[in-house]
Motif scaffolding. Structure first.
Motif, PDB file in Angstrom:
ATOM      1  N   LEU A 176       0.830  -1.208   0.000  1.00 38.26           N
ATOM      2  CA  LEU A 176       0.000   0.000   0.000  1.00 38.26           C
ATOM      3  C   LEU A 176       0.867   1.261   0.000  1.00 38.26           C
ATOM      4  CD1 LEU A 176      -2.828  -1.103   2.459  1.00 38.26           C
ATOM      5  CD2 LEU A 176      -3.031  -0.727  -0.001  1.00 38.26           C
ATOM      6  N   TYR A 177       2.013   1.186   0.701  1.00 38.29           N
ATOM      7  CA  TYR A 177       2.938   2.331   0.734  1.00 38.29           C
ATOM      8  C   TYR A 177       3.444   2.638  -0.679  1.00 38.29           C
ATOM      9  CZ  TYR A 177       7.133   5.069   1.640  1.00 38.29           C
ATOM     10  OH  TYR A 177       8.092   6.039   1.627  1.00 38.29           O
ATOM     11  N   ARG A 178       3.812   1.563  -1.399  1.00 38.89           N
ATOM     12  CA  ARG A 178       4.312   1.752  -2.771  1.00 38.89           C
ATOM     13  C   ARG A 178       3.241   2.341  -3.674  1.00 38.89           C
ATOM     14  NH1 ARG A 178       7.009  -3.237  -2.059  1.00 38.89           N
ATOM     15  NH2 ARG A 178       5.303  -4.309  -3.100  1.00 38.89           N
ATOM     16  N   LEU A 179       1.962   2.074  -3.365  1.00 39.85           N
ATOM     17  CA  LEU A 179       0.864   2.601  -4.193  1.00 39.85           C
ATOM     18  C   LEU A 179       0.495   4.026  -3.772  1.00 39.85           C
ATOM     19  CD1 LEU A 179      -1.341  -0.601  -4.357  1.00 39.85           C
ATOM     20  CD2 LEU A 179      -0.171   0.492  -6.270  1.00 39.85           C
ATOM     21  N   GLY A 180       1.222   4.573  -2.791  1.00 38.36           N
ATOM     22  CA  GLY A 180       1.018   5.970  -2.423  1.00 38.36           C
ATOM     23  C   GLY A 180       0.054   6.220  -1.277  1.00 38.36           C
ATOM     24  N   PHE A 181      -0.391   5.180  -0.593  1.00 40.42           N
ATOM     25  CA  PHE A 181      -1.258   5.387   0.578  1.00 40.42           C
ATOM     26  C   PHE A 181      -0.419   5.839   1.780  1.00 40.42           C
ATOM     27  CE2 PHE A 181      -3.962   2.554  -1.891  1.00 40.42           C
ATOM     28  CZ  PHE A 181      -5.222   3.077  -1.665  1.00 40.42           C
ATOM     29  N   ALA A 182      -1.012   6.647   2.665  1.00 38.49           N
ATOM     30  CA  ALA A 182      -0.333   7.031   3.898  1.00 38.49           C
ATOM     31  C   ALA A 182      -0.536   5.922   4.926  1.00 38.49           C
ATOM     32  CB  ALA A 182      -0.906   8.340   4.421  1.00 38.49           C
ATOM     33  N   MET A 230      -8.666   0.104   2.411  1.00 32.42           N
ATOM     34  CA  MET A 230      -7.810   0.759   1.408  1.00 32.42           C
ATOM     35  C   MET A 230      -7.842  -0.010   0.099  1.00 32.42           C
ATOM     36  SD  MET A 230      -4.499   2.027   3.524  1.00 32.42           S
ATOM     37  CE  MET A 230      -4.574   3.503   4.543  1.00 32.42           C
ATOM     38  N   ASP A 231      -7.866  -1.342   0.206  1.00 29.55           N
ATOM     39  CA  ASP A 231      -7.924  -2.161  -1.009  1.00 29.55           C
ATOM     40  C   ASP A 231      -9.216  -1.934  -1.778  1.00 29.55           C
ATOM     41  OD1 ASP A 231      -5.495  -3.373  -1.318  1.00 29.55           O
ATOM     42  OD2 ASP A 231      -5.934  -5.007   0.065  1.00 29.55           O
ATOM     43  N   SER A 232     -10.330  -1.695  -1.026  1.00 28.89           N
ATOM     44  CA  SER A 232     -11.588  -1.499  -1.756  1.00 28.89           C
ATOM     45  C   SER A 232     -11.596  -0.113  -2.410  1.00 28.89           C
ATOM     46  CB  SER A 232     -12.802  -1.722  -0.853  1.00 28.89           C
ATOM     47  OG  SER A 232     -13.019  -0.612  -0.044  1.00 28.89           O
ATOM     48  N   THR A 233     -10.949   0.884  -1.749  1.00 30.99           N
ATOM     49  CA  THR A 233     -10.772   2.182  -2.389  1.00 30.99           C
ATOM     50  C   THR A 233      -9.998   2.011  -3.690  1.00 30.99           C
ATOM     51  OG1 THR A 233     -10.480   3.102  -0.193  1.00 30.99           O
ATOM     52  CG2 THR A 233      -9.947   4.553  -2.036  1.00 30.99           C
ATOM     53  N   GLN A 236     -12.054   0.521  -6.373  1.00 31.25           N
ATOM     54  CA  GLN A 236     -12.983   1.527  -6.900  1.00 31.25           C
ATOM     55  C   GLN A 236     -12.263   2.480  -7.850  1.00 31.25           C
ATOM     56  OE1 GLN A 236     -14.772   3.280  -3.486  1.00 31.25           O
ATOM     57  NE2 GLN A 236     -16.491   1.845  -3.508  1.00 31.25           N
ATOM     58  N   ARG A 237     -11.041   2.884  -7.395  1.00 30.21           N
ATOM     59  CA  ARG A 237     -10.224   3.740  -8.250  1.00 30.21           C
ATOM     60  C   ARG A 237     -10.006   3.083  -9.596  1.00 30.21           C
ATOM     61  NH1 ARG A 237      -4.696   5.411  -5.496  1.00 30.21           N
ATOM     62  NH2 ARG A 237      -5.486   6.591  -3.735  1.00 30.21           N
ATOM     63  N   LYS A 238      -9.684   1.772  -9.551  1.00 31.75           N
ATOM     64  CA  LYS A 238      -9.420   1.033 -10.792  1.00 31.75           C
ATOM     65  C   LYS A 238     -10.666   1.011 -11.657  1.00 31.75           C
ATOM     66  CE  LYS A 238      -5.690  -2.122  -9.687  1.00 31.75           C
ATOM     67  NZ  LYS A 238      -5.489  -3.364  -8.944  1.00 31.75           N
ATOM     68  N   LEU A 239     -11.851   0.794 -10.985  1.00 30.40           N
ATOM     69  CA  LEU A 239     -13.114   0.744 -11.717  1.00 30.40           C
ATOM     70  C   LEU A 239     -13.346   2.060 -12.431  1.00 30.40           C
ATOM     71  CD1 LEU A 239     -15.645  -0.997 -12.203  1.00 30.40           C
ATOM     72  CD2 LEU A 239     -16.717   0.251 -10.312  1.00 30.40           C
ATOM     73  N   TRP A 240     -13.260   3.185 -11.668  1.00 30.29           N
ATOM     74  CA  TRP A 240     -13.461   4.499 -12.284  1.00 30.29           C
ATOM     75  C   TRP A 240     -12.424   4.761 -13.353  1.00 30.29           C
ATOM     76  CZ3 TRP A 240     -17.809   6.638 -12.437  1.00 30.29           C
ATOM     77  CH2 TRP A 240     -18.726   6.489 -11.371  1.00 30.29           C
TER      78      TRP A 240
END
Ligand code: HEC
Ligand code: HEC
Ligand code: HEC
Ligand code: HEC
Ligand code: HEC
Length: 268
Positions: A176-182, A230-233, A236-240
């Motif tokens: 998650l850190y690598r994907l930019g999440f805090a 965070m994974d579901s966010t 969703q991001r991927k879906l949009w």
């Protein structure tokens, strides 16, 4: 001139800083002299060299005391030389640095039974060739020398399970850190739980290990919940993201069709 001296100084300082700790620690009279001795006096040097202590700059004199810079006075009690600890004094000997572990150990069955053959630090970890601790230290061969393996096996089972959860959460947070999440707060909490977890063993109390590992897993569960959200966010991001891409593609197709229609009209 003074500038030259100054930069020379900086270079030397930089070289000193960048030297591995074990190399620095190797430059003592203890190692020079014992390195040339045989048998029980020389063996500790080679055994220590690949240990977790050498790796972290902890040398002979850090454990045994004495003066690492004065060959003649090196092993003088006036210079703080302690020598070799007796069996029952080893927990205090190691506990000067490993304060939390020694406390936990002393309160537990091994610490309480040390006068009657309870295992102490060196029995399980060794003295000079000490490595980073893992749960492999709990095994039938080593733990059935003084009593049956049964209770040791129960402790191992609880610890292994929790250890797995910790590793999974570790990997999740890195991803998650690598994907930019805090994830700072979650990593801080994981750090606390990991520390707490690694303290539990030395009390060697089956019931307490069960209770505490369950508690640690409960706290880890809270982090896992945040990971799931965070994974579901993320999905969703991927879906949009794919919806937007889809719209772009559609717009492109419509544009091409329109242009084709326009060109055909031009021709006719
Ligand atoms: C000039 C050589 C020399 C130096 C320097 C030296 N040692 Fe020793 N060490 C010996 C010899 C020889 C013995 C065995 C005879 C004795 O105990 O005096 C020994 C014994 C020991 C023992 C075992 C004592 C026992 O009771 O069995 C320890 C531990 C030890 N040294 C640690 C150190 C440390 C730590 C340093 C550095 C601060 C150091 N030595 C420096 C030569 C040396
Ligand atoms: C992490 C702490 C630690 C460090 C570092 C350490 N020792 Fe020891 N050493 C011990 C302990 C504990 C014992 C007692 C051994 C036992 O009870 O099994 C011991 C025992 C010894 C003995 C006696 C061995 C015997 O069989 O009688 C010598 C000699 C010795 N150490 C020398 C050294 C030298 C030389 C170094 C540096 C290369 C060193 N030690 C580094 C903890 C340490
Ligand atoms: C009966 C065997 C046994 C005895 C006795 C023992 N240990 Fe351990 N030690 C272990 C095991 C097993 C682990 C790994 C536990 C874990 O990963 O949760 C460990 C882990 C450790 C760690 C790493 C802790 C961490 O935070 O990762 C240190 C440091 C340590 N022991 C020092 C000591 C000291 C000092 C003593 C004596 C006071 C001692 N041990 C006595 C078996 C033992
Ligand atoms: C002078 C301080 C000092 C003394 C004395 C000392 N240690 Fe250590 N020890 C350290 C340091 C520093 C580290 C590396 C950092 C860490 O992992 O805590 C370490 C690491 C360890 C580890 C690996 C911890 C891990 O993360 O898996 C074990 C096991 C261990 N020591 C056991 C012992 C035992 C057993 C003794 C006594 C024979 C002892 N230590 C004496 C300072 C010391
Ligand atoms: C040097 C001997 C020795 C070794 C080796 C040893 N133990 Fe022990 N252990 C004892 C003694 C003595 C007791 C206290 C008497 C008893 O409960 O059997 C004890 C008690 C225990 C208990 C019971 C605690 C309780 O009150 O229920 C557990 C659990 C335990 N040891 C786990 C281990 C594990 C795990 C290992 C291997 C990493 C190990 N022991 C290695 C000597 C040893």
């Amino acid at each position: 001139m003074s500038r030259l001296v100054c930069s020379l100084f900086v270079v030397i300082l930089a070289a000193w800083w960048s030297m591995p700790a074990s190399l620095l620690a190797a430059d003592t009279v203890c190692i020079q002299c014992h390195g040339g001795l045989e048998g029980r006096l020389g063996e500790p040097v080679a055994q220590w060299q690949t240990s977790v202590h050498a790796e972290n700059g902890i040398s002979c004199h850090d454990c045994h005391g004495g003066d690492p810079a004065d060959s003649a006075m090196a092993m003088s009690p006036e210079r703080g030389f302690i020598g070799v600890p007796d069996y029952v004094d080893v927990p205090d000997f190691c506990g000067r640095c490993h304060v939390g572990v020694a406390e936990e150990y002393k309160a537990g069955a091994h610490g309480q039974a040390i006068e009657n053959g309870g295992a102490q630090c060196v029995v399980c970890h060794g003295n000079h060739a000490i490595e980073k601790a893992t749960l492999e230290l709990i095994n039938e061969e080593d733990c059935s020398q003084c009593h049956t393996y049964e209770r040791a096996a129960l402790i191992r089972m609880s610890l292994v399970e929790t250890d797995k959860v910790i590793t999974t959460v570790e990997h999740d947070l890195e991803r998650l850190y690598r994907l930019g999440f805090a994830v700072d707060d979650m990593q801080g909490e994981l750090f606390n739980q990991r520390n707490r977890f690694h303290r539990i063993f030395h009390g060697v109390d089956v019931e307490r290990v069960r209770r505490e590992t369950a508690d640690v897993e409960g706290e880890l569960g809270k982090i896992v919940k945040q990971v799931v959200s965070m994974d579901s966010t993320l999905s969703q991001r991927k879906l949009w993201g794919s919806v937007v891409i889809g719209l772009f593609v559609l717009a492109g197709v419509v544009f091409l069709l329109l242009r084709k229609a326009y060109e055909e009209e031009e021709k006719s």
